[in-house]
Motif scaffolding. Structure first.
Motif, PDB file in Angstrom:
ATOM      1  N   ASN A  75      38.369  45.781  45.313  1.00  0.00           N
ATOM      2  CA  ASN A  75      38.274  44.720  44.296  1.00  0.00           C
ATOM      3  C   ASN A  75      36.940  43.981  44.322  1.00  0.00           C
ATOM      4  N   LYS A  78      35.426  42.728  40.920  1.00  0.00           N
ATOM      5  CA  LYS A  78      36.242  41.650  40.351  1.00  0.00           C
ATOM      6  C   LYS A  78      35.956  40.342  41.103  1.00  0.00           C
ATOM      7  N   ARG A  81      32.502  39.033  40.078  1.00  0.00           N
ATOM      8  CA  ARG A  81      32.546  38.392  38.757  1.00  0.00           C
ATOM      9  C   ARG A  81      33.191  37.006  38.842  1.00  0.00           C
ATOM     10  N   GLU A  82      34.223  36.875  39.665  1.00  0.00           N
ATOM     11  CA  GLU A  82      34.896  35.578  39.831  1.00  0.00           C
ATOM     12  C   GLU A  82      33.954  34.541  40.444  1.00  0.00           C
TER      13      GLU A  82
END
Length: 309
Positions: A75, A78, A81-82
């Protein structure tokens, strides 16, 4: 006072994290207004975020460094990006490619794919990206050409590429950031390359706690508690360089004689400034202001903490 912008460092590094507030204060006292602090793996992104929340002078950067590509979680993208969703002030970095001794342990095609994903993210977010490149400048240029140009800018951190590649990278939106590693090049090669860099694309950095400048010992700042420095070495590095010290004062004339693991202090950006200014045959004051304004212009993207003035 001279204003400086450390365009790339790692104050979240476990070797100095506990000392970061003192190091930041000392460097600020020496004229450093901002520090672009680059995360390198999923495990340190939160440290970078917290440091930026605590210190207004810290510009956070999040990225997956090529050395840590093998250790990424399923992950990772992801999670990256968070980081940008929760920290609008952040830039992208440190990302890149590496065919050096450590980089060779990581599959190069994986490095390239991870770099491509992060360059695409930088373009999507309209943010500059700080890029690491060791012995892979042709590969980097190829991928940048295939994706570029990069209007938000690319920082080629600790640039040690050829003079001939400078115009090619410049056309794609690259800035060239110089650290103490520059002193490892032969002086004539360093000078030729520096003279090719457009004046509006020059940046200065420390890469602290790495890239200790190979300067005279008495001109350097040292990190208090650095375990690589023995008491004997510390005595010589902290004593003033006077004739009363006798012959021992000449034993460690410059940092090349210190242990390789000696930590670099962010206030040593002045040593980089001295060296680059001498190579470009301009004053320290001119280069300091020029590189400061370049960094401010590049890093004043939407949401940035950097104040243009």
């Amino acid at each position: 006072m001279i204003r400086l912008f450390d365009a790339h460092c790692h104050l979240q590094d476990p070797r100095i994290l506990h000392k970061a507030p003192q190091l930041i204060k000392a460097a600020q006292d020496a004229g450093v207004a901002y520090f672009a602090v680059n995360g390198v793996c999923e495990q340190d992104w939160d440290s970078v975020k917290r440091m930026a929340e605590t210190h207004p002078c810290v510009l956070p950067c999040f990225g997956l460094h090529p050395w840590f590509v093998k250790e990424r979680s399923p992950n990772w993208f992801k999670a990256l990006r968070e980081c940008f969703d929760s920290t609008p002030s952040a830039a992208v970095g440190e990302i890149g490619v590496d065919k050096g001794s450590r980089g060779r342990k990581v599959d190069f095609s994986e490095q390239m794919e991870v770099l491509r994903q992060q360059l695409e993210l930088a373009k999507e977010l309209n943010k500059p990206a700080s890029v690491h490149c060791v012995r892979a400048f042709a590969d980097l240029l190829e991928i940048m050409k295939s994706m570029g140009p990069f209007p938000a800018g690319i920082i080629l951190h600790s640039y040690l590429g050829s003079a001939e590649m400078v115009p090619e990278f410049s056309k794609l939106g690259a800035y060239f950031s110089f650290s103490g590693f520059l002193m490892s090049l032969k002086a004539n090669k360093a000078k030729k390359m520096l003279k090719m860099v457009p004046s509006d694309r020059i940046l200065l950095e420390t890469d602290a706690p790495d890239a200790l400048p190979m300067s005279n010992i008495d001109s350097l700042h040292f990190v208090e508690g650095d375990t690589s420095l023995t008491e004997e070495l510390l005595a010589q590095t902290t004593s003033s360089s006077t004739s009363s010290l006798g012959k021992s004062s000449h034993v460690l004339a410059d940092a090349s004689m210190l242990p390789k693991e000696t930590l670099n202090h962010p206030a040593n950006i002045h040593n980089v400034l001295d060296y680059v200014a001498s190579m470009l045959e301009i004053t320290n004051e001119e280069l300091a202001e020029l590189s400061y304004q370049n960094a401010v212009r590049l890093l004043s993207y939407e949401g940035s903490k950097v104040l243009q003035n």
